[in-house]
Design a protein around this motif. Structure first.
Motif, mmCIF file in Angstrom:
data_model
loop_
_atom_site.group_PDB
_atom_site.id
_atom_site.type_symbol
_atom_site.label_atom_id
_atom_site.label_comp_id
_atom_site.label_asym_id
_atom_site.label_seq_id
_atom_site.Cartn_x
_atom_site.Cartn_y
_atom_site.Cartn_z
ATOM 1 N N ALA A 1 0.774 -1.574 -0.560
ATOM 2 C CA ALA A 1 -0.119 -0.322 0.121
ATOM 3 C C ALA A 1 0.856 1.082 -0.148
ATOM 4 O O ALA A 1 -0.142 2.528 -0.448
ATOM 5 C CB ALA A 1 -0.636 0.318 1.350
ATOM 6 N N LYS A 2 1.618 1.071 0.641
ATOM 7 C CA LYS A 2 2.993 2.916 0.730
ATOM 8 C C LYS A 2 4.012 1.874 -0.866
ATOM 9 O O LYS A 2 4.566 3.672 -0.541
ATOM 10 C CB LYS A 2 3.554 2.478 1.654
ATOM 11 C CG LYS A 2 2.732 3.009 2.993
ATOM 12 C CD LYS A 2 2.960 2.640 4.525
ATOM 13 C CE LYS A 2 2.420 2.622 5.428
ATOM 14 N NZ LYS A 2 2.905 2.589 7.139
ATOM 15 N N GLN A 3 4.469 1.645 -1.192
ATOM 16 C CA GLN A 3 5.606 1.164 -2.033
ATOM 17 C C GLN A 3 4.454 2.650 -3.673
ATOM 18 O O GLN A 3 6.119 2.980 -3.876
ATOM 19 C CB GLN A 3 5.134 0.020 -3.223
ATOM 20 C CG GLN A 3 5.887 -0.802 -1.642
ATOM 21 C CD GLN A 3 6.002 -2.367 -2.016
ATOM 22 O OE1 GLN A 3 6.580 -2.375 -3.801
ATOM 23 N NE2 GLN A 3 6.041 -3.540 -2.031
ATOM 24 N N ASP A 4 4.324 2.996 -3.278
ATOM 25 C CA ASP A 4 3.449 3.805 -4.944
ATOM 26 C C ASP A 4 4.019 4.815 -4.465
ATOM 27 O O ASP A 4 4.908 6.247 -4.910
ATOM 28 C CB ASP A 4 1.999 3.865 -5.307
ATOM 29 C CG ASP A 4 1.785 3.389 -5.994
ATOM 30 O OD1 ASP A 4 2.936 2.108 -6.410
ATOM 31 O OD2 ASP A 4 0.816 2.766 -6.629
ATOM 32 N N LEU A 5 4.019 5.777 -3.181
ATOM 33 C CA LEU A 5 4.747 7.068 -2.187
ATOM 34 C C LEU A 5 6.324 6.739 -2.212
ATOM 35 O O LEU A 5 6.653 7.309 -2.593
ATOM 36 C CB LEU A 5 3.610 6.270 -0.801
ATOM 37 C CG LEU A 5 5.267 8.182 -0.203
ATOM 38 C CD1 LEU A 5 4.472 8.860 -0.805
ATOM 39 C CD2 LEU A 5 3.646 7.618 1.671
ATOM 40 N N LEU A 6 6.565 5.647 -2.112
ATOM 41 C CA LEU A 6 7.955 5.344 -1.932
ATOM 42 C C LEU A 6 8.875 5.394 -3.695
ATOM 43 O O LEU A 6 9.641 6.442 -3.451
ATOM 44 C CB LEU A 6 8.342 4.322 -1.035
ATOM 45 C CG LEU A 6 8.082 4.226 -0.146
ATOM 46 C CD1 LEU A 6 9.236 3.008 0.298
ATOM 47 C CD2 LEU A 6 8.387 4.866 1.439
ATOM 48 N N ALA A 7 7.741 5.323 -4.551
ATOM 49 C CA ALA A 7 8.274 5.366 -5.854
ATOM 50 C C ALA A 7 8.758 7.137 -6.216
ATOM 51 O O ALA A 7 9.480 7.477 -6.568
ATOM 52 C CB ALA A 7 7.867 4.596 -7.010
ATOM 53 N N GLU A 8 6.802 7.479 -5.971
ATOM 54 C CA GLU A 8 7.200 8.840 -6.470
ATOM 55 C C GLU A 8 8.325 9.838 -5.450
ATOM 56 O O GLU A 8 8.179 11.133 -5.702
ATOM 57 C CB GLU A 8 5.591 9.534 -4.994
ATOM 58 C CG GLU A 8 5.270 10.904 -5.901
ATOM 59 C CD GLU A 8 3.983 10.987 -5.111
ATOM 60 O OE1 GLU A 8 3.500 12.501 -4.757
ATOM 61 O OE2 GLU A 8 3.595 10.286 -4.838
ATOM 62 N N LEU A 9 8.732 8.742 -4.192
ATOM 63 C CA LEU A 9 9.580 10.119 -3.367
ATOM 64 C C LEU A 9 11.511 9.324 -3.747
ATOM 65 O O LEU A 9 11.519 10.427 -3.454
ATOM 66 C CB LEU A 9 9.705 10.019 -2.147
ATOM 67 C CG LEU A 9 8.331 10.260 -1.307
ATOM 68 C CD1 LEU A 9 8.587 9.378 0.341
ATOM 69 C CD2 LEU A 9 8.305 11.602 -0.980
ATOM 70 N N GLY A 10 11.312 8.943 -5.184
ATOM 71 C CA GLY A 10 12.904 8.822 -5.983
ATOM 72 C C GLY A 10 13.187 7.559 -4.846
ATOM 73 O O GLY A 10 14.488 6.666 -5.438
ATOM 74 N N ALA A 11 12.107 6.711 -4.248
ATOM 75 C CA ALA A 11 12.873 5.483 -3.773
ATOM 76 C C ALA A 11 12.775 4.579 -4.514
ATOM 77 O O ALA A 11 11.490 4.092 -4.947
ATOM 78 C CB ALA A 11 12.823 5.056 -1.816
ATOM 79 N N VAL A 12 13.703 3.337 -4.870
ATOM 80 C CA VAL A 12 13.380 1.082 -4.991
ATOM 81 C C VAL A 12 12.296 0.398 -4.372
ATOM 82 O O VAL A 12 13.062 0.393 -3.192
ATOM 83 C CB VAL A 12 14.155 0.747 -6.050
ATOM 84 C CG1 VAL A 12 13.964 -0.080 -5.955
ATOM 85 C CG2 VAL A 12 15.313 1.844 -6.704
ATOM 86 N N PRO A 13 11.048 0.720 -4.558
ATOM 87 C CA PRO A 13 10.265 0.186 -3.237
ATOM 88 C C PRO A 13 10.643 -1.255 -2.819
ATOM 89 O O PRO A 13 10.235 -1.984 -4.416
ATOM 90 C CB PRO A 13 8.980 0.380 -3.514
ATOM 91 C CG PRO A 13 8.974 1.048 -5.043
ATOM 92 C CD PRO A 13 10.261 1.302 -5.187
ATOM 93 N N VAL A 14 10.394 -1.822 -2.257
ATOM 94 C CA VAL A 14 10.533 -3.404 -2.009
ATOM 95 C C VAL A 14 9.882 -4.435 -1.311
ATOM 96 O O VAL A 14 10.203 -3.265 0.272
ATOM 97 C CB VAL A 14 11.916 -3.841 -1.597
ATOM 98 C CG1 VAL A 14 12.289 -5.401 -1.601
ATOM 99 C CG2 VAL A 14 13.050 -3.774 -2.429
ATOM 100 N N THR A 15 9.374 -4.857 -1.328
ATOM 101 C CA THR A 15 8.383 -5.622 0.101
ATOM 102 C C THR A 15 8.931 -6.362 0.681
ATOM 103 O O THR A 15 9.851 -6.692 0.881
ATOM 104 C CB THR A 15 6.801 -7.001 -1.072
ATOM 105 O OG1 THR A 15 6.677 -6.031 -2.214
ATOM 106 C CG2 THR A 15 6.015 -7.519 -0.129
ATOM 107 N N GLY A 16 8.308 -5.269 2.289
ATOM 108 C CA GLY A 16 9.312 -6.827 3.560
ATOM 109 C C GLY A 16 8.664 -7.932 3.552
ATOM 110 O O GLY A 16 8.905 -8.962 3.044
ATOM 111 N N GLY A 17 9.319 -8.656 4.627
ATOM 112 C CA GLY A 17 9.179 -10.041 4.854
ATOM 113 C C GLY A 17 9.961 -11.018 4.562
ATOM 114 O O GLY A 17 10.690 -11.428 3.629
#
Length: 299
Positions: A173-189
Motif C-alpha cells: 500500500a505504501k510502495q507507490d509513495l516510496l517510488a514517488e519520493l525517489g526510492a526503489v520500493p521492495v516488499t518486506g517479509g
C-alpha cells in the motif's frame, strides 16, 4: 491552562483533558504559546508506561509557536519570536503553553508553516541524525527498512537530497509513495534480502525502523558498522550495529527548516486535527492507520 495527557500510566481510558498550571521556563528553556503540536508513537508509549512514567503527565514532544518568556542562559531568542522545537521530559506540548528546550529550538522561517514546523523535531530530526551517523557519500546506496512510516518518509527525502540511492522496504500500500519520493520500493517479509539484491548491486548502509525479525533479515546486506536501528536497540547491538545518536540541536532544526523552505523536504503532514480532538489523533497514530504525520492545532 488546558492540556491533554493522562492521569496514570495505562490504556486510553486514562487519557483526559487536564487543568494544569502554566509552566515556568527554567534555565535553558523557553515558554511558548503553542500554535501546533506533532503526534508521535512515543506519545502513546509514554501513556502506556513504557518509559517508566507513572503520571499524571501532559503529552506532546514537539511544537511550533510564539515565545512568551525565556529562562536564564538563553540567548538569541526573545518574546514574540516564532519558533519550533522539542519539549523536555514530562512538560508536554499538547497544551496552550509549553516548555521548549532552547538548545533544541529554532526560529521558524516565514516560508514554513507552524503545522509543518511542528512535525519536524521528532521524526525528521531522527532521520537527519541517522544520515549524519551513517555519513554515506553521494552515490552510495541506503536501505531504509520500514520506509513507509513516520521516520521513513523523511529519511527517503533527506537521503535523496544528499545524493544517495535509496531502497525502501514497505507494504504494498505504501510502495507507490516510496517510488514517488525517489526510492526503489521492495516488499518486506520472508525473502526480503533476496528481493533487495535483485534491484540493487550493493547496500552501503541500512537504517532500520522495524526491529525484530525484519531487522535480522536485512542486517547481512551491509557491514555491521553501517547498520543502524531506532526500533530494536538490543538486537542491533547483538548484530554489531548501533542505535542512532540523537543530536537534538538548533543546527539540525535550522537545516530541516531550510530543506522544507526549498522544497527538498515535505514533512508529509496529512492529518491536521484541532486540539479538541487530541484523543482521536493519538488513537489514529496508535492504531497505525495514518500515512504521514498527524498534527494538532491550537485555537
Amino acid at each position: 491552562m488546558r492540556a491533554y495527557g493522562f492521569h496514570q500510566a495505562g490504556g486510553r481510558d486514562q487519557e483526559a483533558f487536564l487543568d494544569v498550571p502554566v509552566p515556568e521556563p527554567g534555565s535553558g528553556e523557553l515558554l511558548v504559546r503553542v500554535r501546533a503540536s506533532g503526534v508521535n508513537p512515543g506519545d502513546w508509549r509514554l501513556r502506556n508506561g513504557e518509559y517508566g512514567t507513572v503520571g499524571p503527565a501532559v503529552l506532546g514532544r514537539e511544537v511550533a509557536g510564539t515565545v512568551v518568556a525565556v529562562g536564564d542562559d538563553v540567548t538569541g531568542v526573545a518574546p514574540g519570536d516564532e519558533v519550533f522545537g522539542g519539549c523536555p521530559g514530562m512538560v508536554g506540548g499538547w497544551a496552550e503553553q509549553a516548555i521548549v528546550t532552547a538548545s533544541f529550538a529554532a526560529h521558524r522561517p516565514d516560508a514554513v508553516s507552524a503545522v509543518d514546523a511542528a512535525a519536524l523535531p521528532v521524526a525528521a530530526g531522527t532521520a537527519f541524525d541517522a544520515l549524519d551517523a551513517l555519513d554515506l557519500p553521494a552515490g552510495a546506496t541506503l536501505l531504509v527498512n520500514g520506509a513507509g512510516g513516520g521516520v521513513g518518509i523523511p529519511t527517503v527525502q533527506l537521503a535523496r537530497a544528499r545524493g544517495l540511492r535509496v531502497v525502501g522496504t514497505a507494504s504494498a500500500a505504501k510502495q507507490d509513495l516510496l517510488a514517488e519520493l525517489g526510492a526503489v520500493p521492495v516488499t518486506g517479509g520472508d525473502g526480503v534480502a533476496d528481493r533487495v539484491r535483485q534491484v540493487i548491486d550493493r547496500v552501503d548502509g541500512v537504517f532500520d525502523l522495524v526491529g525484530g525479525d525484519a531487522l535480522r533479515a536485512v542486517a547481512p546486506l551491509t557491514a555491521p558498522g553501517h547498520l543502524f536501528s531506532v526500533a530494536d536497540k538490543p538486537l542491533v547491538a547483538e548484530l554489531g550495529g548501533r542505535d542512532v545518536p540523537r543530536d537534538r540541536s538548533t543546527r539540525v532544526l535550522d537545516a530541516l527548516a531550510a530543506l522544507v523552505a526549498s522544497g527538498d523536504l515535505d514533512p508529509w503532514v496529512r492529518t491536521v486535527l484541532p486540539f479538541d480532538r487530541a484523543g482521536e489523533a493519538l488513537a489514529q497514530v496508535e492504531d497505525g492507520h495514518t500515512l504521514g504525520k498527524v498534527v494538532l492545532t491550537m485555537p
